[in-house]
Design an enzyme around this catalytic site. Structure first.
Site, short mmCIF file in Angstrom:
data_model
loop_
_atom_site.label_atom_id
_atom_site.label_comp_id
_atom_site.label_asym_id
_atom_site.label_seq_id
_atom_site.Cartn_x
_atom_site.Cartn_y
_atom_site.Cartn_z
N HIS A 211 0.89 -1.17 0.00
CA HIS A 211 0.00 0.00 0.00
C HIS A 211 0.93 1.22 0.00
O HIS A 211 1.54 1.54 1.01
CB HIS A 211 -0.89 -0.05 1.26
CG HIS A 211 -1.81 1.12 1.39
ND1 HIS A 211 -3.16 1.02 1.11
CD2 HIS A 211 -1.62 2.40 1.76
CE1 HIS A 211 -3.74 2.19 1.32
NE2 HIS A 211 -2.81 3.05 1.72
N HIS A 213 1.91 5.33 -1.04
CA HIS A 213 1.35 6.67 -1.21
C HIS A 213 2.22 7.50 -2.14
O HIS A 213 3.39 7.17 -2.36
CB HIS A 213 1.23 7.37 0.15
CG HIS A 213 0.00 6.97 0.91
ND1 HIS A 213 -0.48 7.67 1.99
CD2 HIS A 213 -0.86 5.94 0.74
CE1 HIS A 213 -1.58 7.09 2.45
NE2 HIS A 213 -1.83 6.03 1.72
N CYS A 244 -3.83 9.55 4.83
CA CYS A 244 -3.97 9.06 6.21
C CYS A 244 -4.25 10.23 7.15
O CYS A 244 -3.40 11.08 7.36
CB CYS A 244 -2.72 8.34 6.67
SG CYS A 244 -2.84 7.80 8.39
N ASN A 253 -3.13 8.79 -1.93
CA ASN A 253 -2.87 7.41 -2.33
C ASN A 253 -2.42 7.45 -3.79
O ASN A 253 -2.63 8.43 -4.50
CB ASN A 253 -4.15 6.60 -2.24
CG ASN A 253 -4.52 6.27 -0.81
OD1 ASN A 253 -3.87 5.47 -0.16
ND2 ASN A 253 -5.56 6.92 -0.31
ZN ZN Z 1 -3.52 5.00 1.92
#
Ligand code: ZN
Length: 311
Positions: A211, A213, A244, A253
């Site tokens: 995940h 960014h 976040c 993101n």
């Molecule tokens: Zn994220």
């Protein structure tokens, strides 16, 4: 690498929506998820089971899960902060549950008010819950290591700490672990190094997803680094929605549209039809008036002569 299938896990309905003030109406959420699935997205994190007073944007997650489950072929993923959230996720019928564990303990205390030891207790409780279910109904359970590449409060997060926590999550009974660059601190060399180290500790198959960014513009460079060490699942958010809320300064993101464009242009297969995916932005534009939508590919358009092999 060419021809390889890459799984894109859309996290916009959870990660994106939780980070903005606007509340998306339930009907728009359903339409968004349906439209992305129709474009070929096969995994969507549709929400989070947190108290509605903390995140009113995600208050209707149970209903969203129930609806998303009716879409054929779609893996319905959710985030849960604790055992109570996991119980709600199981009741709603989620296919995949992720619990975030912040590698930075200070971030963990701020985010979910729990120490590492307390979070691992939650993980063991969830594992016991899931193992009590018939195998066919058991959701896949991932431990997501957030702030794995650095923390806005603690700064440097030692790789050894991330490796130890990944091992602890697997020991506690998770099916797999993921690494999250919650703060946008990661660089490509670090991505390769940390993936290799974590895999050396937990096994190659226990770590398949990242995940990442785009906070400092390195999102896609970090994806490429992940690809080069065999990562096959990447999270991203349509229109780059969200970030976040607990990591000050962290926003953005990876944009799903840009990610799909890069992978497909490289000859990798996402199964996602770009033209259809780009059209899904209209739902966000209409339902989230005033919220900024990001993405280079949507702004510039597809290159002349660009043909998707897999579309
Ligand atoms: Zn994220």
């Amino acid at each position: 690498m060419t021809g390889q299938h890459i799984l894109i896990s859309e996290v916009g309905p959870r990660d994106g929506l939780q980070s903005i003030k606007s509340i998306m109406p339930l009907a728009a959420k359903k339409a968004w998820i349906e439209a992305e699935a129709a474009a070929g997205v096969t995994e969507i994190e549709v929400g989070s089971f947190v108290p509605a007073k903390l995140l009113p944007q995600l208050a209707n997650t149970a209903e969203v899960v129930r609806h998303a489950r009716t879409i054929p072929g779609l893996t319905v993923a959710v985030l849960v902060p604790n055992l109570k959230g996991a119980e709600a996720a199981v009741a709603a019928g989620a296919h995949k549950i992720t619990i975030p564990l912040s590698a930075s303990e200070t971030h963990s205390l701020k985010n979910v008010r729990r120490t590492h030891a307390e979070m691992l207790d939650e993980v063991r409780g969830i594992v016991a819950l899931l193992r009590g279910l018939p195998v066919a109904e058991r959701p896949k359970f991932e431990g997501g290591l957030s702030t794995a590449f650095g923390c806005t409060i603690e700064g440097v997060v030692p790789a050894d700490k991330v490796v130890a926590l990944a091992a602890a999550l697997m020991h506690a009974g998770c099916d797999e672990v993921g690494l999250s660059d919650t703060t946008g601190y990661a660089n490509p060399a670090q991505v390769k190094d940390l993936v290799r180290r974590v895999r050396a500790a937990v096994g190659e198959h226990a770590l398949s997803g990242l995940h990442l960014h785009n906070t400092r513009g390195l999102g896609l460079a970090n994806v490429l680094a992940g690809l080069e060490v065999g990562i096959s699942t990447f999270d991203s958010s349509l229109a780059g929605l969200g970030g976040c809320p607990f990591a000050p300064g962290a926003s953005g993101n990876i944009v799903t549209e840009d990610l799909v464009f890069m992978l497909e242009a490289m000859g990798l297969q996402t199964g996602i039809k770009l033209e259809k995916l780009l059209a899904v932005r209209r739902i966000l534009r209409d339902a989230l008036r005033g919220e900024e939508l990001y993405g280079f590919t949507p702004d510039a358009g597809l290159p002349l002569g660009f043909i998707q092999e897999s579309a």
